[in-house]
Scaffold this motif. Structure first.
Motif, PDB file in Angstrom:
ATOM      1  N   SER A  18       0.839  -1.212   0.000  1.00 54.80           N
ATOM      2  CA  SER A  18       0.000   0.000   0.000  1.00 54.80           C
ATOM      3  C   SER A  18       0.869   1.256   0.000  1.00 54.80           C
ATOM      4  O   SER A  18       0.554   2.222  -0.698  1.00 54.80           O
ATOM      5  N   MET A  19       1.975   1.244   0.743  1.00 57.61           N
ATOM      6  CA  MET A  19       2.901   2.382   0.708  1.00 57.61           C
ATOM      7  C   MET A  19       3.500   2.539  -0.691  1.00 57.61           C
ATOM      8  O   MET A  19       3.612   3.656  -1.212  1.00 57.61           O
ATOM      9  N   TYR A  71       0.784   9.687  -5.022  1.00 57.95           N
ATOM     10  CA  TYR A  71      -0.216  10.095  -4.047  1.00 57.95           C
ATOM     11  C   TYR A  71       0.471  10.660  -2.812  1.00 57.95           C
ATOM     12  O   TYR A  71       0.060  11.681  -2.277  1.00 57.95           O
ATOM     13  N   LEU A  72       1.516   9.983  -2.371  1.00 59.54           N
ATOM     14  CA  LEU A  72       2.358  10.462  -1.271  1.00 59.54           C
ATOM     15  C   LEU A  72       3.808  10.218  -1.645  1.00 59.54           C
ATOM     16  O   LEU A  72       4.120   9.265  -2.358  1.00 59.54           O
ATOM     17  N   ASN A  73       4.673  11.067  -1.146  1.00 58.20           N
ATOM     18  CA  ASN A  73       6.093  10.877  -1.389  1.00 58.20           C
ATOM     19  C   ASN A  73       6.806  10.831  -0.047  1.00 58.20           C
ATOM     20  O   ASN A  73       7.075  11.864   0.553  1.00 58.20           O
ATOM     21  N   PHE A  74       7.070   9.638   0.446  1.00 54.20           N
ATOM     22  CA  PHE A  74       7.726   9.455   1.733  1.00 54.20           C
ATOM     23  C   PHE A  74       9.226   9.700   1.591  1.00 54.20           C
ATOM     24  O   PHE A  74       9.826   9.297   0.600  1.00 54.20           O
ATOM     25  N   GLU A  89      11.036   8.596   6.736  1.00 51.04           N
ATOM     26  CA  GLU A  89       9.627   8.272   6.990  1.00 51.04           C
ATOM     27  C   GLU A  89       9.322   6.815   6.653  1.00 51.04           C
ATOM     28  O   GLU A  89       8.598   6.137   7.395  1.00 51.04           O
ATOM     29  N   ILE A  90       9.891   6.336   5.546  1.00 49.32           N
ATOM     30  CA  ILE A  90       9.686   4.939   5.159  1.00 49.32           C
ATOM     31  C   ILE A  90      10.232   4.012   6.243  1.00 49.32           C
ATOM     32  O   ILE A  90       9.558   3.079   6.680  1.00 49.32           O
TER      33      ILE A  90
END
Length: 196
Positions: A143-144, A152-155, A159-160
């Protein structure tokens, strides 16, 4: 004497990878691969019966060359997968965001057997429980990865790493039926080589 073969199966797969990286999955066609190779479509059709066959082999090629991970760390395998989703968005979409045929495996993981074995040994889990725990970690990582591959998101890398560690703590607590912070720390210590 027939002419010597100039374009081999590996050349075609490499050209297909390059094409998808540069132009996206919609550009994947025999004609566009031939353009990338600067040849006619004949050498491609002599190696691959049709586009479906080429696509299947291309997905296997990408899994083997971009996703196989010999890392000792469980976390490193997940980090490599997420890095692939972040850096190779088009290849990720080709391999993981495609329509599946009925009965086809949902999530191809070239590291699965090795990873499950590590969980069995380090966490003293029966194989079935280790496989179940790994599957849950896969779902979370997947999902990540989808969020990163689709922008959609940029970790960030930090953060990852934090997300993976926190989820590992949660799922470890569940599968080891941890009753206290002290017990959790014991199992985290036992599996610290998996988290580096």
């Amino acid at each position: 004497m027939p002419p010597r073969k100039r374009i081999f199966r590996e050349d075609i797969l490499k050209a297909a990878v390059q094409l998808v990286q540069e132009e996206g999955t919609a550009a994947l066609s025999m004609r566009n691969i031939a353009r990338t190779l600067r040849c006619s479509t004949q050498p491609i059709y002599s190696e691959f019966e049709n586009m479906e066959t080429l696509r299947e082999e291309l997905v296997a090629y990408i899994r083997e060359h971009y996703l196989r991970e010999d890392a000792d760390s469980y976390k490193q395998v997940a980090l490599s997968f997420l890095h692939f989703a972040q850096q190779e968005k088009n290849l990720f979409q080709l391999v993981y965001l495609r329509q599946r045929a009925a009965g086809e495996t949902f999530f191809e993981d070239p590291n699965e057997a090795q990873t499950i074995h590590k969980l069995e040994v380090n966490l003293e889990l029966p194989r079935q429980k280790a496989a179940e725990m790994h599957r849950r970690m896969q779902y979370y990582s997947y999902s990540m990865a989808v969020m990163m591959a689709t922008c959609y998101l940029n970790f960030s890398q930090e953060e990852i790493s934090t997300e993976l560690t926190e989820y590992y703590r949660i799922i470890l607590s569940y599968y080891k039926q941890v009753k206290s912070e002290e017990e959790l720390q014991h199992w985290l210590e036992r599996s610290r080589n998996l988290l580096v």
